[in-house]
Write a protein that holds these residues in place. Structure first.
Motif, short mmCIF file in Angstrom:
data_model
loop_
_atom_site.label_atom_id
_atom_site.label_comp_id
_atom_site.label_asym_id
_atom_site.label_seq_id
_atom_site.Cartn_x
_atom_site.Cartn_y
_atom_site.Cartn_z
N LYS A 1 103.78 27.61 44.14
CA LYS A 1 104.35 27.95 45.45
C LYS A 1 103.28 28.00 46.54
CE LYS A 1 106.33 31.80 44.47
NZ LYS A 1 107.13 33.04 44.51
N GLU B 1 102.52 24.15 47.52
CA GLU B 1 103.57 23.40 48.21
C GLU B 1 103.37 23.31 49.73
OE1 GLU B 1 107.30 25.02 46.91
OE2 GLU B 1 106.88 24.49 44.82
N PRO B 2 103.08 24.42 50.43
CA PRO B 2 102.95 24.30 51.89
C PRO B 2 101.70 23.56 52.37
CG PRO B 2 102.82 26.61 51.21
CD PRO B 2 103.02 25.79 49.99
N HIS C 1 104.26 40.96 57.41
CA HIS C 1 104.20 39.84 58.35
C HIS C 1 103.36 40.23 59.57
CE1 HIS C 1 106.97 37.21 56.28
NE2 HIS C 1 107.74 38.24 56.05
N TYR D 1 101.52 28.44 58.29
CA TYR D 1 102.75 28.59 57.52
C TYR D 1 102.85 30.03 57.05
CZ TYR D 1 106.04 28.22 53.63
OH TYR D 1 107.11 28.40 52.79
N GLN D 2 104.06 30.56 57.10
CA GLN D 2 104.31 31.88 56.52
C GLN D 2 105.75 31.91 56.06
OE1 GLN D 2 103.61 35.19 59.14
NE2 GLN D 2 103.51 36.63 57.46
N ASP D 3 105.95 32.30 54.80
CA ASP D 3 107.33 32.41 54.32
C ASP D 3 107.81 33.85 54.49
OD1 ASP D 3 106.31 33.92 52.19
OD2 ASP D 3 106.83 32.46 50.65
N GLN D 4 108.96 34.14 53.97
CA GLN D 4 109.54 35.47 54.15
C GLN D 4 109.10 36.48 53.10
OE1 GLN D 4 111.38 36.31 56.87
NE2 GLN D 4 110.64 34.29 57.47
N LYS D 5 108.45 36.01 52.03
CA LYS D 5 108.17 36.92 50.92
C LYS D 5 106.69 37.17 50.63
CE LYS D 5 109.24 37.92 46.20
NZ LYS D 5 109.92 37.72 44.99
N SER D 6 105.88 36.10 50.53
CA SER D 6 104.55 36.34 49.96
C SER D 6 103.45 35.36 50.37
CB SER D 6 104.65 36.34 48.44
OG SER D 6 105.09 35.07 47.97
N CYS E 1 101.09 33.11 53.15
CA CYS E 1 100.63 32.85 54.50
C CYS E 1 99.43 31.90 54.41
CB CYS E 1 100.20 34.15 55.19
SG CYS E 1 99.88 33.95 56.96
#
Length: 172
Positions: A28, A31-32, A144, A160-165, A167
């Protein structure tokens, strides 16, 4: 927890390349940044633990990855600068986050990516029941807002930053 007990705790983790579930979880963080990975680039797995798995995953992209961990790979920093620094599931273990972040940024090339994975907390009122805060080796927690503060304080951009874990920062 003293360092000896902390190391013993980490030795019981199942997070090496021989654990497919962990490899899937760890992917994970890759991926970004896949668009930025190119053969011959260099990475550092900062806080890799006893069984470095990121090194295993990055080989598919032709990326050379060094492994550093204060308990298991103390001499793993082999270069003066890196294109990528991955800090997966280690920020929460930093007793001195300022020192660790500065060290990573000093090792990161201009334009390089600092890729962090740590579960973000959802507010101070949730800490008491939060599973992540119950681990005695977890001594620092991030949200966040903390990632935004890090971006501003260190003059690095959030890509990039997702909602869970996750950055991903880029060094200017």
């Amino acid at each position: 927890m003293d360092a000896k007990k902390e190391k013993a705790h980490y030795e019981h983790h199942h997070n090496g390349p021989e654990h497919p579930g962990y490899l899937q979880y760890l992917s994970k963080i890759i991926e970004p940044v896949t668009a930025f990975l190119f053969p011959q680039s260099t990475a550092l797995d900062y806080g890799c633990g006893p069984g470095p798995a990121l090194d295993f995953l990055l080989k598919d992209y032709g990326v050379t990855c060094d492994n550093y961990d204060p308990f298991f790979f103390k001499d793993g920093i082999a270069r003066k600068s890196y294109d990528f620094i991955f800090a997966t599931e280690c920020f929460e273990h930093f007793h001195h986050p300022e020192k660790e972040v500065r060290k990573m940024l000093d090792l990161l090339k201009i334009g390089g990516l600092l890729c962090i994975m740590t579960v973000f907390h959802q507010g101070i009122d949730t800490m008491e029941k939060w599973y992540y805060a119950k681990d005695l080796t977890h001594v620092a927690f991030y949200s966040h807002q903390t990632m935004k503060w890090i971006s501003h304080h260190y003059h690095i951009d959030i890509l990039y930053q997702d909602q869970k874990s996750i950055c991903v920062f880029q060094k200017n």
